[in-house]
Design a protein around this motif. Structure first.
Motif, PDB file in Angstrom:
ATOM      1  N   ALA A 125       0.832  -1.209   0.000  1.00 31.75           N
ATOM      2  CA  ALA A 125       0.000   0.000   0.000  1.00 31.75           C
ATOM      3  C   ALA A 125       0.866   1.258   0.000  1.00 31.75           C
ATOM      4  O   ALA A 125       0.507   2.267  -0.621  1.00 31.75           O
ATOM      5  CB  ALA A 125      -0.934  -0.012   1.202  1.00 31.75           C
ATOM      6  N   PHE A 177      -4.028   6.414   3.456  1.00 30.34           N
ATOM      7  CA  PHE A 177      -4.369   5.397   2.460  1.00 30.34           C
ATOM      8  C   PHE A 177      -3.810   4.045   2.887  1.00 30.34           C
ATOM      9  O   PHE A 177      -4.504   3.026   2.832  1.00 30.34           O
ATOM     10  CB  PHE A 177      -3.812   5.784   1.082  1.00 30.34           C
ATOM     11  N   ARG A 180      -5.845   2.717   5.973  1.00 27.56           N
ATOM     12  CA  ARG A 180      -7.209   2.306   5.641  1.00 27.56           C
ATOM     13  C   ARG A 180      -7.218   1.044   4.778  1.00 27.56           C
ATOM     14  O   ARG A 180      -7.994   0.116   5.012  1.00 27.56           O
ATOM     15  CB  ARG A 180      -7.931   3.427   4.884  1.00 27.56           C
ATOM     16  N   THR A 181      -6.350   1.014   3.774  1.00 29.76           N
ATOM     17  CA  THR A 181      -6.374  -0.104   2.842  1.00 29.76           C
ATOM     18  C   THR A 181      -5.817  -1.369   3.480  1.00 29.76           C
ATOM     19  O   THR A 181      -6.308  -2.473   3.215  1.00 29.76           O
ATOM     20  CB  THR A 181      -5.578   0.254   1.567  1.00 29.76           C
ATOM     21  N   THR A 266     -12.844   1.391  -0.627  1.00 27.92           N
ATOM     22  CA  THR A 266     -11.706   1.051   0.232  1.00 27.92           C
ATOM     23  C   THR A 266     -11.698  -0.442   0.543  1.00 27.92           C
ATOM     24  O   THR A 266     -10.636  -1.077   0.570  1.00 27.92           O
ATOM     25  CB  THR A 266     -11.748   1.859   1.540  1.00 27.92           C
ATOM     26  N   GLN A 267     -12.864  -1.032   0.757  1.00 28.24           N
ATOM     27  CA  GLN A 267     -12.927  -2.468   1.027  1.00 28.24           C
ATOM     28  C   GLN A 267     -12.526  -3.267  -0.211  1.00 28.24           C
ATOM     29  O   GLN A 267     -11.867  -4.307  -0.106  1.00 28.24           O
ATOM     30  CB  GLN A 267     -14.327  -2.874   1.487  1.00 28.24           C
ATOM     31  N   SER A 269     -10.389  -2.194  -2.499  1.00 29.75           N
ATOM     32  CA  SER A 269      -8.932  -2.057  -2.543  1.00 29.75           C
ATOM     33  C   SER A 269      -8.266  -3.007  -1.561  1.00 29.75           C
ATOM     34  O   SER A 269      -7.214  -3.582  -1.851  1.00 29.75           O
ATOM     35  CB  SER A 269      -8.524  -0.614  -2.231  1.00 29.75           C
ATOM     36  N   GLY A 270      -8.887  -3.183  -0.387  1.00 31.03           N
ATOM     37  CA  GLY A 270      -8.331  -4.094   0.604  1.00 31.03           C
ATOM     38  C   GLY A 270      -8.297  -5.528   0.112  1.00 31.03           C
ATOM     39  O   GLY A 270      -7.318  -6.257   0.337  1.00 31.03           O
ATOM     40  N   LEU A 273      -5.496  -5.740  -2.365  1.00 33.13           N
ATOM     41  CA  LEU A 273      -4.226  -5.650  -1.652  1.00 33.13           C
ATOM     42  C   LEU A 273      -3.890  -6.988  -0.981  1.00 33.13           C
ATOM     43  O   LEU A 273      -2.745  -7.436  -1.021  1.00 33.13           O
ATOM     44  CB  LEU A 273      -4.300  -4.542  -0.605  1.00 33.13           C
ATOM     45  N   ASP A 331      -8.690   4.777  -7.993  1.00 33.65           N
ATOM     46  CA  ASP A 331      -7.902   3.773  -7.272  1.00 33.65           C
ATOM     47  C   ASP A 331      -8.223   2.376  -7.783  1.00 33.65           C
ATOM     48  O   ASP A 331      -7.321   1.558  -8.034  1.00 33.65           O
ATOM     49  CB  ASP A 331      -8.196   3.833  -5.770  1.00 33.65           C
ATOM     50  N   TRP A 335      -5.565  -0.268  -9.547  1.00 33.94           N
ATOM     51  CA  TRP A 335      -5.149  -1.548  -8.973  1.00 33.94           C
ATOM     52  C   TRP A 335      -4.882  -2.586 -10.058  1.00 33.94           C
ATOM     53  O   TRP A 335      -3.954  -3.391  -9.956  1.00 33.94           O
ATOM     54  CB  TRP A 335      -6.205  -2.076  -7.997  1.00 33.94           C
TER      55      TRP A 335
END
Length: 393
Positions: A125, A177, A180-181, A266-267, A269-270, A273, A331, A335
């Motif tokens: 991240a 960022f 959160r991520t 954000t979820q 992106s998580g 990630l 974002d 990704w």
């Protein structure tokens, strides 16, 4: 990531009768009985899961709140399904492994999240804004590939990052960022492992059926060519299917959670990630050798990216959820390119200078579906260092 069983046990009448609190205590005792040690209070751990013994803003502290909808079938149909999210302990341990679910004997599974997983997620991240800045400068193929020395150095656990690398990262890093991520990646990993712990065989089979829509011909294209490298092809394919099913269930569980209401991107992106961390760990461990039990992390990344793309364009997704902001959608589009860049896709002899196309295609697709777009959410750190969402008004 875990031991895979043909089918997970359902709860007996006596296990239901003892209640979730007792089963949670049993699950916690099993976790502690492993002799696990909580990791040192490094910033990347505190941001993602909170301080040891004070999980005020930890993913784990509120697990019972955002997994309330989950059930595990009972052996007696006369007994109503029960909330098993209250009965599965989630612990963070000092370990070089990946997240995993314990064997489920005795009706007391537990989930572990390793310090290594949290750290590698936070580092990946950290690098994301550098990649976005690199793309914005309009590099050529050589410049794009030369810049890959930074993730190669920063993400290798055996290499101490140079001063030049650390200065580059500090110059681009967005601490909020990353926090959160990474926290979202931990939540998605918990959801994936919980799917192994509590989802029935029928639920996993139904989840896997989504792949027919997301990626037609997946098995024929991706898995059948590997049959000569698998000791037991039939068993490996069943395990591959189970792993993908739990990935897709994790997406569903996160979507159903309160976190998915406030800031779904954000979820998303998580989730991406987390899979990028698993992919990078596999590369450093064994050069991404073919696994007998797990499909390729790169394949899983692509499939989950397609799943979220399908979810984001569905109008029903935004009923009762906050609409995404334009930066959040960028974002998501980045990704796809970020994962391919780290993997070396954008170089001569492979895909070449295709990163702009990959990003713009995603954004154009979402615009064509006319998904709702609002202002991006705003985050701050409170006096305890916790990341908080600031709501208008």
């Amino acid at each position: 990531m875990h031991r895979i069983l043909p089918e997970y046990p359902s709860l007996s009448r006596s296990e239901v009768a003892e209640g979730a609190a007792k089963r949670l205590a049993k699950s916690r005792r099993k976790f502690i009985g492993q002799g696990s040690r909580y990791p040192a209070e490094e910033p990347w751990i505190i941001d993602a899961v909170g301080r040891a013994g004070a999980f005020d803003h930890a993913s784990t502290s509120v697990i019972h709140e955002w997994l309330k909808g989950w059930r595990i079938p009972t052996r007696d149909p006369a007994i109503l399904d029960v909330q098993t999210s209250l009965a599965v302990f989630v612990g963070v341990i000092e370990s070089k492994g990946m997240p995993e679910t314990s064997p489920l004997q005795g009706g007391a599974p537990f989930v572990t999240i390793s310090s290594h997983f949290v750290e590698i997620c936070s580092r990946i991240a950290d690098l994301f804004p550098f990649f976005a800045s690199l793309v914005a400068r309009g590099p050529n193929v050589d410049q794009m590939n030369t810049a890959r020395w930074l993730p190669a150095e920063y993400l290798d656990p055996e290499v101490s990052a140079s001063r030049e690398a650390l200065e580059l990262i500090r110059g681009h890093k967005d601490g909020l960022f990353t926090a959160r991520t990474t926290a979202a990646a931990v939540r998605w990993a918990i959801a994936h492992e919980m799917a192994h712990a509590v989802a029935s065989k029928a639920e996993r089979r139904e989840a896997y059926e989504q792949t027919a829509v997301l990626w037609s011909g997946l098995e024929e294209e991706q898995w059948f060519p590997k049959r000569h490298h698998l000791a037991n092809f039939r068993e490996s394919i069943e395990r591959y299917r189970d792993e993908v099913a739990c990935d897709l269930l994790a997406n569903k569980y996160v979507l159903m959670s309160p976190f998915g209401v406030d800031d779904l991107v954000t979820q998303v992106s998580g989730a991406l990630l987390a899979l990028e961390a698993i992919k990078w760990d596999g590369w450093t461990q064994d050069g991404s050798a073919i696994s007998q039990t797990h499909p390729s992390p790169a394949l899983r990344f692509k499939l989950i990216w397609l799943s979220w793309l399908d979810t984001l364009q569905d109008p029903e997704t935004w009923a009762g959820r906050d609409a995404p902001g334009p930066l959040g959608l960028q974002d998501f589009a980045h990704w796809r390119a970020y994962e391919k860049w780290i993997s070396g896709a954008y170089r001569d002899g492979r895909e070449g200078a295709a990163w702009d196309r990959d990003i713009s295609e995603t954004l154009d697709f979402l615009r064509m579906r006319e998904i709702p777009v609002a202002a991006d959410p705003v985050y701050v750190r409170d006096h305890n260092g916790a990341v908080q969402l600031v709501r208008p008004g």
